[in-house]
Design an enzyme around this catalytic site. Structure first.
Site, PDB file in Angstrom:
ATOM      1  N   ARG A   1       0.834  -1.206   0.000  1.00  0.00           N
ATOM      2  CA  ARG A   1       0.000   0.000   0.000  1.00  0.00           C
ATOM      3  C   ARG A   1       0.866   1.253   0.000  1.00  0.00           C
ATOM      4  O   ARG A   1       1.060   1.900  -1.018  1.00  0.00           O
ATOM      5  CB  ARG A   1      -0.946  -0.010   1.214  1.00  0.00           C
ATOM      6  CG  ARG A   1      -2.103   0.995   1.099  1.00  0.00           C
ATOM      7  CD  ARG A   1      -1.742   2.413   1.502  1.00  0.00           C
ATOM      8  NE  ARG A   1      -1.329   2.554   2.880  1.00  0.00           N
ATOM      9  CZ  ARG A   1      -0.882   3.681   3.405  1.00  0.00           C
ATOM     10  NH1 ARG A   1      -0.771   4.781   2.659  1.00  0.00           N
ATOM     11  NH2 ARG A   1      -0.487   3.727   4.670  1.00  0.00           N
ATOM     12  N   ASP A   2       1.447   1.585   1.131  1.00  0.00           N
ATOM     13  CA  ASP A   2       2.241   2.810   1.236  1.00  0.00           C
ATOM     14  C   ASP A   2       3.455   2.771   0.315  1.00  0.00           C
ATOM     15  O   ASP A   2       3.870   3.800  -0.213  1.00  0.00           O
ATOM     16  CB  ASP A   2       2.678   3.011   2.689  1.00  0.00           C
ATOM     17  CG  ASP A   2       3.333   4.356   2.912  1.00  0.00           C
ATOM     18  OD1 ASP A   2       2.762   5.365   2.482  1.00  0.00           O
ATOM     19  OD2 ASP A   2       4.423   4.391   3.508  1.00  0.00           O
TER      20      ASP A   2
ATOM     21  N   HIS B   1      10.906   6.434   7.965  1.00  0.00           N
ATOM     22  CA  HIS B   1      11.568   6.548   6.670  1.00  0.00           C
ATOM     23  C   HIS B   1      13.068   6.733   6.898  1.00  0.00           C
ATOM     24  O   HIS B   1      13.490   7.208   7.951  1.00  0.00           O
ATOM     25  CB  HIS B   1      10.991   7.722   5.876  1.00  0.00           C
ATOM     26  CG  HIS B   1       9.631   7.447   5.319  1.00  0.00           C
ATOM     27  ND1 HIS B   1       9.228   7.890   4.084  1.00  0.00           N
ATOM     28  CD2 HIS B   1       8.565   6.778   5.823  1.00  0.00           C
ATOM     29  CE1 HIS B   1       7.985   7.508   3.848  1.00  0.00           C
ATOM     30  NE2 HIS B   1       7.560   6.834   4.898  1.00  0.00           N
TER      31      HIS B   1
ATOM     32  N   CYS C   1       6.962   9.277  -0.181  1.00  0.00           N
ATOM     33  CA  CYS C   1       5.731  10.024   0.051  1.00  0.00           C
ATOM     34  C   CYS C   1       5.496  10.923  -1.144  1.00  0.00           C
ATOM     35  O   CYS C   1       6.298  11.817  -1.396  1.00  0.00           O
ATOM     36  CB  CYS C   1       5.814  10.848   1.338  1.00  0.00           C
ATOM     37  SG  CYS C   1       4.314  11.821   1.602  1.00  0.00           S
TER      38      CYS C   1
ATOM     39  N   ASN D   1      10.412   3.966   2.547  1.00  0.00           N
ATOM     40  CA  ASN D   1      10.195   3.420   3.874  1.00  0.00           C
ATOM     41  C   ASN D   1      11.393   2.594   4.321  1.00  0.00           C
ATOM     42  O   ASN D   1      12.206   2.143   3.508  1.00  0.00           O
ATOM     43  CB  ASN D   1       8.961   2.514   3.854  1.00  0.00           C
ATOM     44  CG  ASN D   1       7.685   3.255   3.581  1.00  0.00           C
ATOM     45  OD1 ASN D   1       7.230   4.032   4.405  1.00  0.00           O
ATOM     46  ND2 ASN D   1       7.090   3.011   2.420  1.00  0.00           N
TER      47      ASN D   1
ATOM     48  N   HIS E   1       6.351   4.341  12.259  1.00  0.00           N
ATOM     49  CA  HIS E   1       6.415   4.267  10.800  1.00  0.00           C
ATOM     50  C   HIS E   1       7.576   5.164  10.370  1.00  0.00           C
ATOM     51  O   HIS E   1       7.459   6.391  10.374  1.00  0.00           O
ATOM     52  CB  HIS E   1       5.089   4.760  10.200  1.00  0.00           C
ATOM     53  CG  HIS E   1       5.033   4.710   8.718  1.00  0.00           C
ATOM     54  ND1 HIS E   1       4.279   3.783   8.030  1.00  0.00           N
ATOM     55  CD2 HIS E   1       5.625   5.478   7.769  1.00  0.00           C
ATOM     56  CE1 HIS E   1       4.414   3.983   6.728  1.00  0.00           C
ATOM     57  NE2 HIS E   1       5.233   5.010   6.547  1.00  0.00           N
TER      58      HIS E   1
END
Length: 318
Positions: free
Chosen positions: A30-31, A224, A255, A264, A222
């Site tokens: 997803r992300d 990065h 992002c 990520n 979460h």
């Protein structure tokens, strides 16, 4: 005894005071994919989720029920979910509004997530609305989901820094986390969206949240890796008692609304460190690395995982 390094595994040395087991919240499908230049059709995204589940991932974000013109990489998330009806892993999906929630539940979703920002600028850039309006929409989704017995996660982005507003203090994140828990979310994920956090900042934020009545058991990180701090920040989180960490296979993503944000934290790198610390998580590293290689080939780009590169280089050397 076999040499673990020869098997592509790290030495295991337990450190005092760390959790015995953590949950890896895999966000690559997803992300990760939503920020990639190459879009994968629903069938290939479903295959990615299946491969991750086969490697032992217990929580895999399967899609996002957002407008296709905003995030075209997530178009067809309903088809992805329907294809995965027999997969036993938890498959949460992002639902930014009530229509997205209804569509997700109709496709078989059993867990959903809402996404908010600690800063005004990023809320307008990412969600297309001021914070107050975004929070009202998220509250409606959370309360409707809870009424239907659906588990909800709340994302808070830009918790350490914002490309438009600079450094972010703890207070807005604490207030937003408190609000999310009041609405009924099960867990709050703290997003270092542009990767500017450092271990001290991680510990200070977790401490501030606990002082504000947000239990560490309901927090996730979460992270990065823009400035190479993601694994150091994981360790700081572990030391603070956090047991849920988001990561993306092959380090996919970034992002799409944050300038200069790299991918990520790679799940392969996280797994290597956790294995070395003797912390259980359920994922098989060789199988995961194979999935990362498959995904990188599908996207037409190299993995950003240092561990995946090292393991591939070791195989070539032998």
């Amino acid at each position: 005894m076999s040499d673990p390094l020869a098997l592509g595994l790290p030495m295991r040395v337990r450190a005092e005071g760390l959790p015995e087991r953590v949950t890896i919240w895999e966000v690559g499908a997803r992300d990760g994919l939503q920020a990639e230049a190459v879009s994968l059709e629903p069938a290939r995204r479903a295959e990615l989720v299946r491969r991750l589940a086969a490697a032992g991932a217990s929580v895999i974000e399967a899609g996002s029920f957002v407008r296709a013109d905003r995030v075209p990489q997530m178009a067809g998330s309903d088809a992805v979910l329907r294809e995965l009806a027999d997969v036993e892993a938890r498959l949460p999906v992002l639902t930014p509004n009530l229509r997205g929630l209804d569509d997700a539940l109709a496709a078989g979703a059993r867990e959903v997530a809402v996404f908010l920002s600690a800063t005004e600028s990023f809320s307008e850039a990412n969600l297309g609305a001021p914070k107050a309006r975004s929070e009202a929409a998220a509250e409606a989704v959370v309360r409707a989901a809870v009424e239907r017995g659906v588990r909800v996660r709340g994302y808070v982005s830009m918790v350490f820094g914002d490309p438009w507003e600079g450094a972010v203090e703890a207070a807005p994140t604490v207030e937003l986390a408190q609000r999310l828990l009041d609405w009924g979310v099960d867990e709050v994920s703290l997003g270092d969206t542009i990767g500017v956090g450092t271990p001290g900042a991680v510990r200070a934020l977790v401490d501030a949240l606990q002082e504000g009545g947000v239990p560490v058991e309901q927090l996730g990180l979460h992270l990065h890796d823009t400035y190479g701090q993601a694994l150091a920040n994981v360790l700081a989180g572990l030391q603070a008692g956090v047991t849920v960490f988001d990561s993306a296979v092959a380090g996919t993503g970034g992002c799409p609304f944050a300038r200069s944000a790299t991918g990520n934290l790679a799940t392969e790198d996280l797994v290597w460190m956790l294995d070395g610390l003797g912390i259980e998580h359920g994922i098989d590293l060789p199988a995961l690395a194979g999935t990362g290689a498959w995904l990188s080939d599908a996207l037409g780009r190299a993995t950003t995982s240092r561990v995946a590169k090292a393991l591939a280089g070791g195989r070539e050397a032998r």
